[in-house]
Design a protein around this motif. Structure first.
Motif, PDB file in Angstrom:
ATOM      1  N   CYS A   1     -11.134  -3.523  -4.917  1.00  0.00           N
ATOM      2  CA  CYS A   1     -10.510  -4.668  -5.490  1.00  0.00           C
ATOM      3  C   CYS A   1     -11.198  -6.079  -5.056  1.00  0.00           C
ATOM      4  O   CYS A   1     -11.131  -7.179  -5.934  1.00  0.00           O
ATOM      5  CB  CYS A   1      -9.168  -4.706  -4.896  1.00  0.00           C
ATOM      6  SG  CYS A   1      -8.140  -6.336  -5.411  1.00  0.00           S
ATOM      7  N   THR A   2     -11.653  -6.213  -4.012  1.00  0.00           N
ATOM      8  CA  THR A   2     -12.685  -7.148  -3.459  1.00  0.00           C
ATOM      9  C   THR A   2     -14.011  -7.288  -4.441  1.00  0.00           C
ATOM     10  O   THR A   2     -14.241  -8.471  -4.918  1.00  0.00           O
ATOM     11  CB  THR A   2     -13.122  -7.077  -2.015  1.00  0.00           C
ATOM     12  OG1 THR A   2     -11.962  -7.087  -1.240  1.00  0.00           O
ATOM     13  CG2 THR A   2     -14.095  -8.069  -1.694  1.00  0.00           C
TER      14      THR A   2
ATOM     15  N   TYR B   1      -0.859  -5.655  -6.985  1.00  0.00           N
ATOM     16  CA  TYR B   1      -1.478  -6.617  -5.979  1.00  0.00           C
ATOM     17  C   TYR B   1      -1.257  -8.074  -6.886  1.00  0.00           C
ATOM     18  O   TYR B   1      -1.957  -8.335  -7.668  1.00  0.00           O
ATOM     19  CB  TYR B   1      -2.832  -6.586  -5.583  1.00  0.00           C
ATOM     20  CG  TYR B   1      -3.373  -7.378  -4.649  1.00  0.00           C
ATOM     21  CD1 TYR B   1      -2.671  -8.485  -4.074  1.00  0.00           C
ATOM     22  CD2 TYR B   1      -4.940  -7.534  -4.278  1.00  0.00           C
ATOM     23  CE1 TYR B   1      -3.053  -9.141  -2.903  1.00  0.00           C
ATOM     24  CE2 TYR B   1      -5.523  -8.259  -3.499  1.00  0.00           C
ATOM     25  CZ  TYR B   1      -4.597  -9.195  -2.926  1.00  0.00           C
ATOM     26  OH  TYR B   1      -5.071  -9.968  -1.995  1.00  0.00           O
TER      27      TYR B   1
ATOM     28  N   PRO C   1       0.881  -1.045   0.022  1.00  0.00           N
ATOM     29  CA  PRO C   1       0.075   0.022   0.000  1.00  0.00           C
ATOM     30  C   PRO C   1       0.790   1.259   0.087  1.00  0.00           C
ATOM     31  O   PRO C   1       1.982   1.397   0.769  1.00  0.00           O
ATOM     32  CB  PRO C   1      -0.850  -0.244   1.248  1.00  0.00           C
ATOM     33  CG  PRO C   1      -0.909  -1.559   1.590  1.00  0.00           C
ATOM     34  CD  PRO C   1       0.638  -2.276   1.072  1.00  0.00           C
TER      35      PRO C   1
ATOM     36  N   SER D   1      -5.279  -5.288   5.329  1.00  0.00           N
ATOM     37  CA  SER D   1      -5.481  -4.006   5.797  1.00  0.00           C
ATOM     38  C   SER D   1      -4.000  -3.201   6.113  1.00  0.00           C
ATOM     39  O   SER D   1      -3.328  -3.890   6.704  1.00  0.00           O
ATOM     40  CB  SER D   1      -6.304  -4.100   7.231  1.00  0.00           C
ATOM     41  OG  SER D   1      -6.204  -2.828   7.780  1.00  0.00           O
TER      42      SER D   1
ATOM     43  N   THR E   1      -9.814   1.549  -2.479  1.00  0.00           N
ATOM     44  CA  THR E   1      -9.361   0.759  -3.567  1.00  0.00           C
ATOM     45  C   THR E   1      -9.184  -0.701  -3.145  1.00  0.00           C
ATOM     46  O   THR E   1      -9.359  -1.520  -3.866  1.00  0.00           O
ATOM     47  CB  THR E   1      -7.764   0.962  -3.885  1.00  0.00           C
ATOM     48  OG1 THR E   1      -7.481   0.345  -5.086  1.00  0.00           O
ATOM     49  CG2 THR E   1      -6.701   1.022  -2.745  1.00  0.00           C
ATOM     50  N   ASP E   2      -9.291  -0.972  -1.646  1.00  0.00           N
ATOM     51  CA  ASP E   2      -9.267  -2.433  -1.283  1.00  0.00           C
ATOM     52  C   ASP E   2     -10.695  -3.079  -1.651  1.00  0.00           C
ATOM     53  O   ASP E   2     -10.867  -4.001  -1.868  1.00  0.00           O
ATOM     54  CB  ASP E   2      -8.992  -2.421   0.252  1.00  0.00           C
ATOM     55  CG  ASP E   2      -7.550  -1.619   0.535  1.00  0.00           C
ATOM     56  OD1 ASP E   2      -6.705  -2.097  -0.272  1.00  0.00           O
ATOM     57  OD2 ASP E   2      -7.266  -1.293   1.620  1.00  0.00           O
ATOM     58  N   ARG E   3     -11.696  -2.045  -1.267  1.00  0.00           N
ATOM     59  CA  ARG E   3     -13.162  -2.458  -1.730  1.00  0.00           C
ATOM     60  C   ARG E   3     -13.397  -2.693  -2.995  1.00  0.00           C
ATOM     61  O   ARG E   3     -13.955  -3.579  -3.303  1.00  0.00           O
ATOM     62  CB  ARG E   3     -14.063  -1.436  -0.820  1.00  0.00           C
ATOM     63  CG  ARG E   3     -14.174  -1.554   0.844  1.00  0.00           C
ATOM     64  CD  ARG E   3     -15.011  -0.650   1.236  1.00  0.00           C
ATOM     65  NE  ARG E   3     -14.625   0.924   1.109  1.00  0.00           N
ATOM     66  CZ  ARG E   3     -13.784   1.449   2.175  1.00  0.00           C
ATOM     67  NH1 ARG E   3     -13.390   0.898   2.919  1.00  0.00           N
ATOM     68  NH2 ARG E   3     -13.602   2.742   1.861  1.00  0.00           N
TER      69      ARG E   3
ATOM     70  N   PRO F   1      -7.696  -7.790   0.217  1.00  0.00           N
ATOM     71  CA  PRO F   1      -6.394  -7.245   0.636  1.00  0.00           C
ATOM     72  C   PRO F   1      -6.164  -7.112   1.946  1.00  0.00           C
ATOM     73  O   PRO F   1      -7.158  -6.768   2.772  1.00  0.00           O
ATOM     74  CB  PRO F   1      -5.969  -5.962  -0.227  1.00  0.00           C
ATOM     75  CG  PRO F   1      -6.923  -5.854  -1.281  1.00  0.00           C
ATOM     76  CD  PRO F   1      -8.381  -6.719  -0.742  1.00  0.00           C
TER      77      PRO F   1
ATOM     78  N   TYR G   1      -9.798  -0.576   6.067  1.00  0.00           N
ATOM     79  CA  TYR G   1      -9.815  -0.622   4.403  1.00  0.00           C
ATOM     80  C   TYR G   1      -9.896   0.466   3.665  1.00  0.00           C
ATOM     81  O   TYR G   1     -10.581   1.493   3.971  1.00  0.00           O
ATOM     82  CB  TYR G   1     -10.615  -1.763   4.052  1.00  0.00           C
ATOM     83  CG  TYR G   1     -10.466  -3.118   4.682  1.00  0.00           C
ATOM     84  CD1 TYR G   1      -9.427  -3.853   4.025  1.00  0.00           C
ATOM     85  CD2 TYR G   1     -11.125  -3.636   5.722  1.00  0.00           C
ATOM     86  CE1 TYR G   1      -9.210  -5.198   4.536  1.00  0.00           C
ATOM     87  CE2 TYR G   1     -10.758  -4.775   6.322  1.00  0.00           C
ATOM     88  CZ  TYR G   1      -9.934  -5.592   5.817  1.00  0.00           C
ATOM     89  OH  TYR G   1      -9.673  -6.837   6.328  1.00  0.00           O
ATOM     90  N   ARG G   2      -9.136   0.733   2.417  1.00  0.00           N
ATOM     91  CA  ARG G   2      -9.059   1.889   1.753  1.00  0.00           C
ATOM     92  C   ARG G   2     -10.197   1.499   0.603  1.00  0.00           C
ATOM     93  O   ARG G   2     -10.636   0.632   0.446  1.00  0.00           O
ATOM     94  CB  ARG G   2      -7.758   2.152   0.984  1.00  0.00           C
ATOM     95  CG  ARG G   2      -6.689   2.394   2.103  1.00  0.00           C
ATOM     96  CD  ARG G   2      -5.332   2.375   1.368  1.00  0.00           C
ATOM     97  NE  ARG G   2      -5.117   1.005   0.879  1.00  0.00           N
ATOM     98  CZ  ARG G   2      -4.388   0.607  -0.076  1.00  0.00           C
ATOM     99  NH1 ARG G   2      -3.727   1.815  -0.832  1.00  0.00           N
ATOM    100  NH2 ARG G   2      -3.803  -0.520  -0.779  1.00  0.00           N
TER     101      ARG G   2
END
Length: 250
Positions: free
Chosen positions: A99-100, A148, A56, A109, A95-97, A107, A92-93
């Protein structure tokens, strides 16, 4: 074009770097190193057109006012994150959400898991790069993009599940995965490094990061739309390939 992939660990040990040189319809792994220090990363960044870092590059926007509120005994911004849903915004950012939603992968945290320590090092490296080469925007629109590898592998149809787990010996797992990569990317010359890659998942991830950096450089990744753009500039943005491996050369 030269792309750099960095699999960043909290310390020099287990940090890997891979440089791929691209020409016409071919690509060659020109540099591969393990136990890489900050200065080598800064130097390699300077010699490459795009860098993909597996770490990150920022923290959730909500985390700063939460911590500031706690520091100053200001209950408002702290209580705004009462409950598990509120705490997820701290962990979580955006972008993490995203990506999921795109890949099904979650990803780690950056603020509440094992990535926190590498991310602190990444922030320092970003400052060192900025001092020599200028600041790099966290959304990947410059010469540095967050990547990632596990997500890239999934998008490219390569079964990466378990290559860092237990069971089949690591060299055998990585050998199978690398063979699948070579089959899909016959244009990639590993430069005699195949045995080293099958012996280290860190080196393997650095290679995947470098391939993803190529996709980012050619704007063949999922870019933040208007709804995500603001958070991407401050928190960072994971660049997920929007193309197959066959599109990368040429």
């Amino acid at each position: 074009m030269r792309t750099l992939g960095v699999d960043l660990a909290a310390a020099t040990k287990k940090t890997a770097a891979a440089v791929i040189e691209w020409s016409d319809d071919r690509a060659r792994l020109a540099h591969l190193s393990l136990d890489v220090d900050d200065q080598e990363i800064v130097d390699l960044f300077g010699s490459c057109d795009m860098t993909g870092v597996d770490c990150p590059v920022g923290w959730p926007d909500a985390l700063v006012p939460f911590l500031t509120g706690h520091l100053n005994f200001d209950a408002g911004p702290v209580l705004a994150h009462d409950g598990i849903a509120g705490r997820r915004l701290l962990a979580y950012r955006d972008t993490d959400r995203f990506c999921t939603a795109q890949t099904g992968l979650i990803p780690l945290s950056v603020s509440a898991d094992r990535l926190a320590h590498p991310a602190m090092r990444c922030a320092v490296i970003q400052a060192k790069i900025a001092a020599v080469h200028g600041p790099q925007l966290r959304d990947g629109s410059g010469r540095l993009a967050e990547v990632y590898p596990a997500a890239s592998l999934k998008i490219w149809g390569l079964n990466g599940r378990g290559y860092k787990g237990r069971g089949v010996p690591e060299a055998e797992r990585l050998g199978i995965l690398l063979a699948a990569l070579e089959e899909q990317a016959p244009w990639l010359d590993l430069g005699g490094h195949r045995d080293r890659i099958t012996a280290s998942d860190d080196l393997f991830d650095a290679v995947i990061a470098s391939l993803t950096a190529r996709a980012a450089a050619r704007r063949r990744t999922l870019l933040p739309d208007e709804a995500h753009a603001s958070a991407a500039r401050s928190e960072g943005w994971i660049h997920l390939p929007s193309c197959g491996l066959d599109v990368l050369p040429g």
